[in-house]
Design a protein around this motif. Structure first.
Motif, mmCIF file in Angstrom:
data_model
loop_
_atom_site.group_PDB
_atom_site.id
_atom_site.type_symbol
_atom_site.label_atom_id
_atom_site.label_comp_id
_atom_site.label_asym_id
_atom_site.label_seq_id
_atom_site.Cartn_x
_atom_site.Cartn_y
_atom_site.Cartn_z
ATOM 1 N N LYS A 129 -12.413 115.769 15.617
ATOM 2 C CA LYS A 129 -13.693 115.208 15.157
ATOM 3 C C LYS A 129 -14.858 116.155 15.459
ATOM 4 N N HIS B 56 -5.856 112.453 12.858
ATOM 5 C CA HIS B 56 -6.671 111.467 13.545
ATOM 6 C C HIS B 56 -7.816 112.172 14.263
ATOM 7 N N GLU C 2 -9.617 111.537 16.751
ATOM 8 C CA GLU C 2 -9.665 111.534 18.217
ATOM 9 C C GLU C 2 -8.647 112.486 18.831
ATOM 10 N N LEU C 3 -7.650 112.878 18.075
ATOM 11 C CA LEU C 3 -6.612 113.746 18.625
ATOM 12 C C LEU C 3 -7.035 115.206 18.534
ATOM 13 N N THR C 4 -6.467 116.012 19.408
ATOM 14 C CA THR C 4 -6.820 117.425 19.412
ATOM 15 C C THR C 4 -6.131 118.145 18.256
#
Lengths: 414, 279
Positions: A162, A117, A119-121
């Protein structure tokens, strides 16, 4: 328990034309349902009946066994059924007929970074992706440092992915996958990620996996990798097994089947048009005659035609030659990271004479924004022969090496 | 180094089986994945927002305030002699959880198409995760409800002990409907557009912002055919003092919930085999 790891019998998979089932509109289904409720309901669940005209068999009557610890390569052109086979063995989709029995825990790798994802780190994605690939949290904890070290993205672990470059993203994604430890590993073309150095590292990792006695099914277009990693290979064409056995023989059969010997070959358009389309490759002899058999002694030319349909800021078209043993002889940039305006382009390059050992060669071409995006790729789309006309040379390819160059030697003495 | 887990029984891959039960043991074996999917949903929902989780509180609070002003003050909606804000929040809390479950659950398979077409796991995990991720919001909103009640000096009676049961029924209802809708959504994308509309219409057919006592006695039984009536009234009975237990409505809701859950699970199982090919 026998030493069979995978047993496959008369496996077949049918799809509707278009390769994917299309979701029907509700209205269509409702009117069907009103006409014949029971029939429409079961048809929605089971798709078209076998044997109907608008369907194809992506896999047809596949039977083979894989022994425990064996590394088997699966090769074939695009659409030959390789991916469908892996999907069935990974239990993502069910066969239409036949059966497959798998003895052991399967880890399948049909894509790297599944479920990432943006947005996740990096750290969060690492755990998420590990869980998706079937790793337990304890297992990920234990191997965390190893995975991070392999990925080379330590510094950005707490940055949302991202913000990663595509190279970093791929490295992290592959690293998680590379640390899966199933008994049976099913791998689709996932090694073709990242830059050359990282690809080499991945290939090395795959080799290690193979050496630990695990059973591996490996799909790739990279014949060199197949020949290096696998003992046995299976060649698929139109959903059927056309050749199966010792890897070198199968690779040879594949290479001669994919590239018709011709002086030029049209390239199939890409699945997704990203603005650059390779159109045709051609071989010419020294005198600009179209030929598929070339004299060892003289230079010859390779020509690539391509179309650019939108401005591309950095385009690197390339060409590579593979010999009949699946060894990549060389890869050359036709151009490197140059801006291109829309239009039709023709690139002609000269290959020196007295360089390539006589034998069969396969031309692969591609166009990409290096390390960022592949626009179009045509593996082994054309084949030509270098004919031995040198009386001093009676060698065949393997014994004489990949190239047989004419060099300047200065000899003194006497 | 390799953790070899010798499995004596082979994995048998066969053509589609038709009707079969859900393999709950397998779902349990994949519980860590379920946890991570829930965790991802919760993480992602409030990433890159300035006030983050505060939105969980602000959204229902804003709704409650708006409803209080419009329905409580202007429309003078009867609220069973309770402050309208408390009354409305006690309806919105379970309703928002349910409609959130409905919308997220039914969209879940399509939203996770990339997972479904690349990795094997029991597909049931996907809608289940969509619904479970709503529990976090629910927990926050319950705390908010508690403070609102404190503010208006409304103290729950002993019925509050039934709250977990009511929430369980709500959860089961959400999952049951989601199993149907998510599986249908894979095949017919119309469902994705229909669900929010359905959720909205359903809300007005349920005593969320008004009291069910508003419905004429004559029509109560028709009204009670909506299984969410029992759930919302049941929730109000549990948290608000001095209300009769809606026993019949709750029993009906529970029965419908069980039917939805079982039929949904069977239907889902039936469609599951083709998800990867269709989605």
């Amino acid at each position: 328990m026998s030493d069979i790891a995978i047993h496959i019998e008369h496996l077949g998979k049918q799809y509707r034309i278009g390769k994917r089932e299309t979701h029907r509109s509700l209205r269509e289904a409702l009117s069907d349902a009103l006409a014949a409720p029971a029939r429409a309901f079961s048809a929605a669940a089971r798709h078209s009946p076998p044997g109907s005209a608008d369907s194809i068999w992506a896999l047809d009557d596949i039977t083979f066994d894989v022994k425990g610890g064996e590394v088997v390569g699966i090769i074939g052109r695009n659409g030959s059924g390789k991916s469908t086979l892996l999907k069935i063995l990974s239990r993502i989709t069910l066969p239409t007929r036949g059966l497959a029995d798998i003895y052991g825990r399967v880890g399948s790798l049909l894509e790297v970074g599944t479920g990432f994802h943006p947005e996740l780190t990096g750290r969060e994605n690492l755990y998420l992706n590990g869980a998706i690939l079937g790793m337990k949290k304890a297992e990920i904890d234990r191997r965390f440092d190893e995975i991070v070290a392999f990925s080379e993205v330590e510094k950005f672990l707490d940055t949302p992915v991202k913000h990663y470059s595509s190279g970093m993203y791929m490295r992290l994604a592959f690293s998680v996958a590379a640390h899966l430890e199933p008994e049976i590993l099913v791998v689709d073309e996932v090694l073709a990620v990242g830059d050359a150095a990282f690809q080499k590292k991945c290939l090395g990792k795959m080799g290690d996996v193979a050496k630990t006695g695990r059973t591996v099914l490996f799909v790739s277009h990279n014949m060199g990798a197949i020949a290096e990693l696998c003992q046995r290979a299976i060649l698929l064409d139109h959903g059927r097994i056309v050749e199966m056995g010792e890897v070198n023989g199968v690779v040879r059969a594949y290479l001669s089947s994919v590239a018709e010997k011709a002086e030029s070959a049209a390239i199939a358009p890409p699945e997704v048009d990203k603005g650059v389309t390779l159109q045709r490759v051609a071989v010419y002899d020294d005198e600009m005659h179209n030929r598929s058999e070339l004299d060892y002694r003289y230079p010859f030319r390779l020509r690539l035609d391509f179309n650019v349909t939108k401005p591309i800021s950095q385009l690197s078209p390339w060409l590579s030659l593979t010999n009949q043993y699946g060894v990549v002889v060389f890869t050359t940039w036709i151009d490197y990271q140059q801006p291109y305006e829309p239009g039709h382009y023709t690139a002609v390059g000269v290959i020196p004479g007295q360089l390539l050992t006589p034998g069969s060669y396969y031309v692969s071409v591609g166009a990409e924004h290096y390390r960022v995006e592949a626009y179009h790729y045509a593996p082994q789309c054309l084949s030509f022969d270098i004919i031995n006309t040198d009386p001093s040379f009676d060698g065949t390819l393997p014994g004489w090496g990949v190239i047989h160059p004419k060099l300047d030697w200065h000899i003194q003495g006497g | 180094m390799a953790r070899v887990e010798l499995s004596s029984a082979p994995v048998r891959i066969r053509p589609a089986r038709g009707w079969a039960g859900i393999n709950l043991r397998e779902v349990w074996a994949y519980r860590e994945l379920l946890f991570y999917l829930v965790w991802r949903d919760v993480q992602v929902r409030y990433k890159q927002t300035v006030i983050g989780v505060a939105w969980v509180v602000l959204q229902p609070l804003a709704t409650a305030v708006i409803f209080s002003i419009i329905f409580g003050n202007f429309a003078r909606m009867p609220s069973d002699h309770l402050p309208y804000a408390v009354f409305a929040m006690a309806g919105l809390t379970p309703w928002n959880f349910f409609s959130g479950a409905l919308i997220r659950g039914s969209a879940s398979l399509v939203a996770n198409a990339n997972l479904i077409s690349k990795v094997y796991f029991p597909r049931l995990i996907v809608p289940a995760a969509g619904i479970l991720s709503g529990l976090v919001d629910l927990a926050v909103v319950l705390v908010l409800l508690f403070f609102t009640m404190l503010f208006f000096r409304v103290v729950p009676g002993p019925a509050v002990l039934a709250l977990p049961l009511i929430l369980l029924i709500t959860f089961g209802m959400g999952l049951g409907v989601s199993l149907w809708l998510s599986a249908l959504n894979v095949q017919y994308r119309d469902v994705g557009y229909l669900t929010p509309v359905l959720a909205q219409m359903w809300m007005y057919a349920t005593p969320v912002i008004y009291a069910s006592s508003l419905i004429p006695e004559k029509w109560r039984w028709v009204y009670a055919l909506n299984p969410m009536v029992g759930v919302i009234d049941g929730f109000r009975w549990a948290v608000l003092p001095g209300r009769p237990a809606p026993v019949a409505a709750l029993a009906f809701s529970t029965a419908v919930m069980v039917i939805l859950l079982v039929s949904g699970a069977l239907f889902f199982r039936r469609m599951e085999d083709s998800f990867a090919d269709v989605v």
